[in-house]
Write a protein that holds these residues in place. Sequence first.
Motif, PDB file in Angstrom:
ATOM      1  N   ASP A   1      33.483  34.849  47.197  1.00 43.31           N
ATOM      2  CA  ASP A   1      34.687  35.414  47.747  1.00 43.31           C
ATOM      3  C   ASP A   1      34.781  37.080  47.476  1.00 43.31           C
ATOM      4  OD1 ASP A   1      35.633  33.116  48.451  1.00 43.31           O
ATOM      5  OD2 ASP A   1      37.540  33.204  47.212  1.00 43.31           O
TER       6      ASP A   1
ATOM      7  N   PHE B   1      33.884  34.095  55.847  1.00 44.27           N
ATOM      8  CA  PHE B   1      34.918  33.653  55.434  1.00 44.27           C
ATOM      9  C   PHE B   1      35.196  32.262  55.827  1.00 44.27           C
ATOM     10  CE2 PHE B   1      39.568  33.046  55.415  1.00 44.27           C
ATOM     11  CZ  PHE B   1      39.878  33.175  54.296  1.00 44.27           C
TER      12      PHE B   1
ATOM     13  N   GLY C   1      32.194  34.397  43.336  1.00 42.37           N
ATOM     14  CA  GLY C   1      31.069  35.254  43.688  1.00 42.37           C
ATOM     15  C   GLY C   1      31.018  35.277  45.170  1.00 42.37           C
TER      16      GLY C   1
ATOM     17  N   ILE D   1      31.549  30.332  43.337  1.00 41.78           N
ATOM     18  CA  ILE D   1      32.718  30.237  44.429  1.00 41.78           C
ATOM     19  C   ILE D   1      33.257  31.537  44.247  1.00 41.78           C
ATOM     20  CG2 ILE D   1      34.962  29.239  44.710  1.00 41.78           C
ATOM     21  CD1 ILE D   1      33.662  26.894  43.195  1.00 41.78           C
TER      22      ILE D   1
END
Lengths: 628, 407
Positions: free
Chosen positions: A351, A537, A349, A347
């Motif tokens: 971001d 994103f 990673g 997670i």
Amino acid sequence: MDAFLFQALNGFASASGLFFVGAGLSLIFGVSRIVNSAHGSLYMLGLYFAWTISQYMGGALGFWGGIVLAAMAVAGLGALIEVSLLRRIYHVPQLFQLLATFGLMLVINDVALGLWGAEDLLGPRAPGLSGFVTIFGRRLPQYDLFLIVVGPLVLVALHLLLARSRFGRLIRAATQDREMLGALGVNQALLFTAVFALGSFLAGLGGALQLAREPASLSLDLAVISEAFVVVVIGGMGSITGAFVAAVLIAQIKALCIAIGVVSIGELTINFSQLTLVAEFVVMAAVLVVRPYGLFGRPQGAVRSAGDAADMPLRPAGRPLLVAATALALALLSLPLLEARFPYALIVGTDVLIAVVFATSLHFIMGPGGMHSFGHAAYFGLGAYGAALAVKWLALPLGAALLCAPLAALAGALLFGWFAVRLSGIYLAMLTLAFAQIVWSIAFQWEEVTGGSNGLLGIWPPSPFDNRAAYYLLTLAVAVVAVIVLRRLLFAPFGYALRAGRDSPLRAGAIGIDVRRMQWLGFALSGLVCGLAGGLFVFAKGSISPEAIGVGRSIDGIVMVLLGGIQSLIGPIVGAGVYSLLQDMVMRQTDYWRALLGGVILLIVLLFPGGIAGALARWTQTPAGASR
Amino acid sequence: MSSFRTAFALALLCCVPVLCIAGGARAQGAATIKIGELNSYKAQPAFLEPYRKGMELAVEEINGAGGVAGRKLELVVRDDGGNPGDAVRVAEELVTREKVDLLAGTFLSHIGLAVTEFAGRRKVFFLAAEPLTDKITWQNGNAYTYRLRTSTYMQVAMLLPAAIAAKKKRWALVYPNFEYGQAAAAIFKEQLRAAQPDVEFVTEQAPPLGRIDAGAVAQAVDDAKPDAIFNALFSADLAKFAREGNTRGTFNGRFAVSLLSGEPEYLDPLRDEVPVGWIVTGYPWYAIETPEHKAFIEAYRRKFNDYPRFGSVIGYSTIKSIAAGIAKAGSSDTDKLLKAFENLKVVGPFGPFEYRACDHQATMGAYVGELALRDGKGVMVDAKFVDGNTVLPSCAEVASRRLRPQN
């Protein structure tokens, strides 16, 4: 008609407050070229100090004396900041001071929270001026009348100071050519401290004078700093008169919007009061498009300091870098194997990788392109909303939606870039900020399409990317390609042309390079890649809202680039990684995480002027800036 | 030499992120029930510090009495960074790394909605504590999310009887320009027009949140010559608007209804600038005489030596709700917990309330009263408790109006 005239009086009263912060910021920038992002914090502290003094002393003396004392206290604090922090980093590249003052802003906010608590603190009414006067059959607070008078008075006082006194002559001289001033034997260090203190005094005064109008609250610093920048840029950096005119202009336009209220034209209903959300940025964009140096500004004087020496030429990657990059890629590729043991790693990673794409695209125009974009969130946002709307409206699959993201961002970057590359330096930066705010406000206000302040929800990646590992790998693949492509571009003829345009526009032009076109192209490419980060994103978070594409994101990007080192191509990657991980860790550790984050940034600034990658380059004994 | 050092440095640099990402896996005790709580503590400290105290008090009480279902409660509190992107990452961290049994919290509507989405996607139980937006339980509601606090719709509905009874023709609306304010104004207009067809809305002022030009707004409201004012501003915006309005006579002889203004978080900072006579929703902790509330306020005062704010009640009730749900389910298993929350009855400081099965909204009410000035401070007088059930559309209406997606 009376109503509109009366609203103009309100506008003048609001303008005074804006003018004080704007003038202080403008003075500081003019002399020391510091973009002081902690200026809003000084304003906030002025109000808190004034509130405290008025509480302890009480009465007229506590109120009026408190305002003066608070402004002086803020001036003292400003001097302290200049001597203990900024003076150490004048020699590093411009904008690095921005990073330092950003760290300072975070620290000051948490210190204020610790000292004064979370509750808003409303001060007393002004003793002697608590009532109202009747004008046009309407009531105007006496205190507003006082502010209307005191604004121009301070303007005149500042003008006299600058025009008539020796100190003023020195300030003007330093604004034009500070090296020459130093060569003539003027003590620059003292001058810089004095100017910073004077600017801080004005900010503190502006804050303290609001004591009778608004409560001291912790959100003031951010609210004020953006308005202050707008005022300064519309007026022209370094021009006090300009700051005043700009403050009046903005305040009047806002007052006018509020006075007009709701207007119905046939079926269409427009609530003009909602325009106050973005009015100042629209004005700024319009002014900058017509007058590239603001209303009263002039092209900036030459600054010759070691920090602004041109970067060394970039060199293609050497063997060590290739080995390290491959090792890193392999390590990241194998991260999903550890999912059972460290599920959170994927997670974070994801971001971090999105941040890497974002920061690398920003670095592309900030570093090699020489265009400091303060509004990169716009292209992130266009990408994010582009992808989200492609899913919501057109029901496109993941691949097609992810393609829409960079295309939407590209369209925006082509449009905004066309205007932006006509400017340079801080004016270009502020124009990009204005465009970003306009994009933000459209996302915020256009409820039917963008979902308004709540944004668009329920945008998740479909199978087979609906598990963490798969989506992480997709992000990794996109990030690696994006980084390599941007890097490759910089070693292509286009990249050399771009850097030539940055280092010497005149010579680049003379050998037949269309500098503006190169910059425009660079701007567009950067926006394109940034849009990709936005698209990634959305699917990682499942939603997008205006909050995610606001000023905060632009600032994050700048911090990442500067933290890593703007002169190095691996800088943004290092910076994005360090900043994202730091933020993630710090947020968990302490209640005062903002202060801790700010403190760490300050520490990095002081220890590694030139960024982490810059420090690394020096440590490995390669010449500074020649890194990779 | 140089290239060796470069390689070494770069290798070192590569290891850092991997190590950091991996982080320290924590030993997890199976004995406790972990509640993952995330909120905008930095962005909204005025409301959330008392909220956190309320939670701590409830956890202490419950664990002091032996916990629930034989296990103690453990609170894992996180800051959500004040934006939805970070909030989703924090929620993921709580679920994957901390292995929490359920999620709770959030304050701002857009963050609440983002976490609601996340909970539905990852199939995690989520109790939205404070966000007001109707979308959490209606348009964007899902099976995994319940909400405690009175929604925007309920807040407006609480004030409607007073607004209708006042029989005013010309209304001015003032609200912060984001979803909460826009939705509140839209609901108010629709409902008032239904009850009183000849009503006129003479002006609407929607200043940006936290950046109101109070003098100009107060003047524009006054210039529109309304008979009555509807306000949804809160926090610093409200303080500025109240002071300007008082000085300029905007409120003179005008009836006004106002959302949230009676909550101590927003009322106390106004000090003597309280707009006297406004009908507001809020929390008059000094005037509530029920045994449940007396017990709560005594315990709160003993622990924190301070009076409770509305946030304290919410924080306290959040934990009490979760404990009640787990006790009813007999475990913290997500599916059992979801089932247990259907028509779950909870007793909070405001007395008993329940979680509706049809839209996952709690029926906890709030107080409606009139603002007055006492000893230089704002208070609510003639405060009456309004049961949440009376201001919600019935479950049949929720179904027939398709307020909530069918799943």
